[in-house]
Scaffold this motif. Structure first.
Motif, PDB file in Angstrom:
ATOM      1  N   ALA A  11       0.848  -1.200   0.000  1.00  0.00           N
ATOM      2  CA  ALA A  11       0.000   0.000   0.000  1.00  0.00           C
ATOM      3  C   ALA A  11       0.881   1.245   0.000  1.00  0.00           C
ATOM      4  O   ALA A  11       1.998   1.208   0.501  1.00  0.00           O
ATOM      5  CB  ALA A  11      -0.907  -0.014   1.223  1.00  0.00           C
ATOM      6  N   PRO A  12       0.376   2.335  -0.548  1.00  0.00           N
ATOM      7  CA  PRO A  12       1.187   3.569  -0.560  1.00  0.00           C
ATOM      8  C   PRO A  12       1.577   3.982   0.862  1.00  0.00           C
ATOM      9  O   PRO A  12       0.750   3.944   1.768  1.00  0.00           O
ATOM     10  CB  PRO A  12       0.258   4.606  -1.208  1.00  0.00           C
ATOM     11  CG  PRO A  12      -1.091   3.995  -1.282  1.00  0.00           C
ATOM     12  CD  PRO A  12      -0.910   2.514  -1.236  1.00  0.00           C
ATOM     13  N   GLY A  13       2.828   4.318   1.021  1.00  0.00           N
ATOM     14  CA  GLY A  13       3.308   4.760   2.326  1.00  0.00           C
ATOM     15  C   GLY A  13       3.647   3.633   3.284  1.00  0.00           C
ATOM     16  O   GLY A  13       4.198   3.861   4.347  1.00  0.00           O
ATOM     17  N   SER A  14       3.322   2.398   2.919  1.00  0.00           N
ATOM     18  CA  SER A  14       3.601   1.308   3.866  1.00  0.00           C
ATOM     19  C   SER A  14       4.723   0.404   3.350  1.00  0.00           C
ATOM     20  O   SER A  14       5.216   0.565   2.237  1.00  0.00           O
ATOM     21  CB  SER A  14       2.339   0.499   4.134  1.00  0.00           C
ATOM     22  OG  SER A  14       2.073  -0.329   3.037  1.00  0.00           O
ATOM     23  N   THR A  15       5.117  -0.531   4.199  1.00  0.00           N
ATOM     24  CA  THR A  15       6.213  -1.433   3.873  1.00  0.00           C
ATOM     25  C   THR A  15       5.740  -2.878   3.967  1.00  0.00           C
ATOM     26  O   THR A  15       5.128  -3.267   4.961  1.00  0.00           O
ATOM     27  CB  THR A  15       7.393  -1.214   4.858  1.00  0.00           C
ATOM     28  OG1 THR A  15       7.804   0.145   4.778  1.00  0.00           O
ATOM     29  CG2 THR A  15       8.573  -2.108   4.526  1.00  0.00           C
ATOM     30  N   ALA A  16       5.983  -3.644   2.926  1.00  0.00           N
ATOM     31  CA  ALA A  16       5.723  -5.091   2.987  1.00  0.00           C
ATOM     32  C   ALA A  16       7.044  -5.772   3.322  1.00  0.00           C
ATOM     33  O   ALA A  16       8.068  -5.447   2.733  1.00  0.00           O
ATOM     34  CB  ALA A  16       5.199  -5.585   1.649  1.00  0.00           C
ATOM     35  N   THR A  17       7.003  -6.660   4.305  1.00  0.00           N
ATOM     36  CA  THR A  17       8.242  -7.299   4.721  1.00  0.00           C
ATOM     37  C   THR A  17       8.215  -8.789   4.442  1.00  0.00           C
ATOM     38  O   THR A  17       7.325  -9.508   4.905  1.00  0.00           O
ATOM     39  CB  THR A  17       8.508  -7.039   6.215  1.00  0.00           C
ATOM     40  OG1 THR A  17       8.408  -5.639   6.458  1.00  0.00           O
ATOM     41  CG2 THR A  17       9.897  -7.508   6.612  1.00  0.00           C
ATOM     42  N   LEU A  18       9.173  -9.239   3.682  1.00  0.00           N
ATOM     43  CA  LEU A  18       9.360 -10.671   3.459  1.00  0.00           C
ATOM     44  C   LEU A  18      10.381 -11.124   4.487  1.00  0.00           C
ATOM     45  O   LEU A  18      11.516 -10.619   4.503  1.00  0.00           O
ATOM     46  CB  LEU A  18       9.873 -10.934   2.037  1.00  0.00           C
ATOM     47  CG  LEU A  18       8.865 -10.767   0.887  1.00  0.00           C
ATOM     48  CD1 LEU A  18       8.546  -9.322   0.617  1.00  0.00           C
ATOM     49  CD2 LEU A  18       9.397 -11.437  -0.387  1.00  0.00           C
TER      50      LEU A  18
END
Ligand SMILES: [Cu+2]
Lengths: 152, 210
Positions: A95-102
């Motif tokens: 999402a805009p402004g957020s971070t996806a963490t693998l």
């Protein structure tokens, strides 16, 4: 001389242009990419990274590729009452402004049919492919398991 | 017509029989449970669980009995597991590094592959030693492994996965089973990704078993 320079100049321009066009590859900032060293005799491992979306619309990681693997899949783990079920996912949205963490135990790049064994300290070149077709080249640091557990 | 009439009757007697069996089972299990509560022995922790087994390793057959007097740490997994197994085994390895040599002498780590189709004993030996020089890798046939896992309360299942070149994944629980020096199941470490937690559990069992 000029003939040789010109295509290079053009290429340089087209590479610089997307910075203003806002492709997924430009919007996504990659954080700490790494891959797990492969135990001897094996050809499967996992890659991890953070993806921060600095743009103003949602982006999706849809694929990843590397010259050193036969195949990379996007996977997740479903923790079903302590039973870990590893399954492929179609894409990984950010999402805009957020971070996806693998990260271990969850989303990961499933590195399959690894050609040259991954050794700690080396870098592994991986290309991320996003929903709009834009690509991002990253260098994942290969880590031994003893380098993972320091945080605990 | 006659057969149709008989059918519900047999069904009814069958149900009665099942009910009686169920009652008998209930009484016997609860009395075992009650006994274990009052006996106050270590047996009470996991009544009816765990127990001896024999598996194949690169060094030949190994049995849990071979390790009496040692605390055996058992993990069920498979080598092509790219994340959960190496995370747990890596954490176990980090915990074992914290033990002094005297403690380590009383420890036997054991990796049991639940994927004998893809994991042969030589591959298992290499894999296990990668995580700890003392770790033994072993396996058996699927039926034996299934029975063994359920005796210990571990779970695994081969799952066909669509849209993947994996072919199949092995869904599995990620628990470290701690067997005491007496061969009895002494502890289960559920969140097996924290070396600190694992170390605490191992030391607790070592302390009880001197
Ligand atoms: Cu995976």
């Amino acid at each position: 001389m000029f003939k040789q320079l010109f295509p290079g100049l053009l290429l340089g321009l087209t590479l610089a242009m997307p910075a203003f066009a806002g492709t997924a590859a430009d919007d996504i900032q990659v954080i700490d990419p790494w891959a797990r060293e492969v135990p001897p005799g094996l050809t499967t491992s996992a890659g991890f990274l953070g993806m921060k979306n600095t743009g103003d619309k949602e982006h999706k990681l849809v694929a990843a590729e590397s010259a050193n693997t036969g195949m990379i899949e996007l996977h997740t783990h479903i923790n079903d009452n302590g039973v870990m079920r590893m399954r492929p996912v179609e894409n990984i949205p950010v999402a805009p402004g957020s971070t996806a963490t693998l990260q271990p135990g969850g989303l990961h790049l499933m590195l399959m049919m690894i050609k040259k064994p991954l050794k700690a300290g080396e870098k592994m070149a991986i290309t991320l492919v996003f929903e709009d077709g834009s690509k991002k080249d990253i260098e994942a640091e290969v880590r031994h398991f003893s380098m993972e557990n320091m945080k605990h | 017509m006659l057969e149709r009439a008989r059918a519900p009757g047999t069904g009814y007697t069958k149900m009665k029989l099942f009910f009686r069996l169920f009652l008998a089972l209930l009484i016997s299990t609860s009395s075992v449970y009650a006994w274990s509560l009052f006996s106050g022995s270590e047996e009470g922790r996991y009544p009816g669980m765990g127990g001896d087994f024999t598996l194949q390793s690169a060094q030949g057959e190994i049995s849990l009995k071979d390790f009496r007097g040692k605390v055996v740490l058992i993990y069920f997994g498979y080598t092509s597991c790219p994340d959960v197994c190496p995370t747990s085994l890596g954490a176990l390895s980090a915990a074992l590094k914290k033990l002094d040599s005297k403690e380590m002498q009383q420890i036997q780590p054991l990796f049991i592959s639940v994927d004998p189709e893809r994991d042969n004993v030589n591959k298992l030996q290499e894999y296990s030693r990668y995580f700890h020089p003392k770790m033994i890798g072993a396996t058996s046939n699927l039926d034996y492994l299934q029975a063994l896992a359920s005796r210990y309360g571990a779970y695994f299942r081969k799952a066909e996965v669509e849209n993947s070149s994996m072919g199949y994944a092995v869904d599995h629980s990620s628990t470290i089973f701690v067997v005491g020096k007496d061969g009895k199941l002494a502890d289960m470490i559920q969140h097996s990704d924290s070396p600190k937690r694992i170390l605490e559990h191992i030391r607790a069992v070592l302390g009880k078993n001197i």
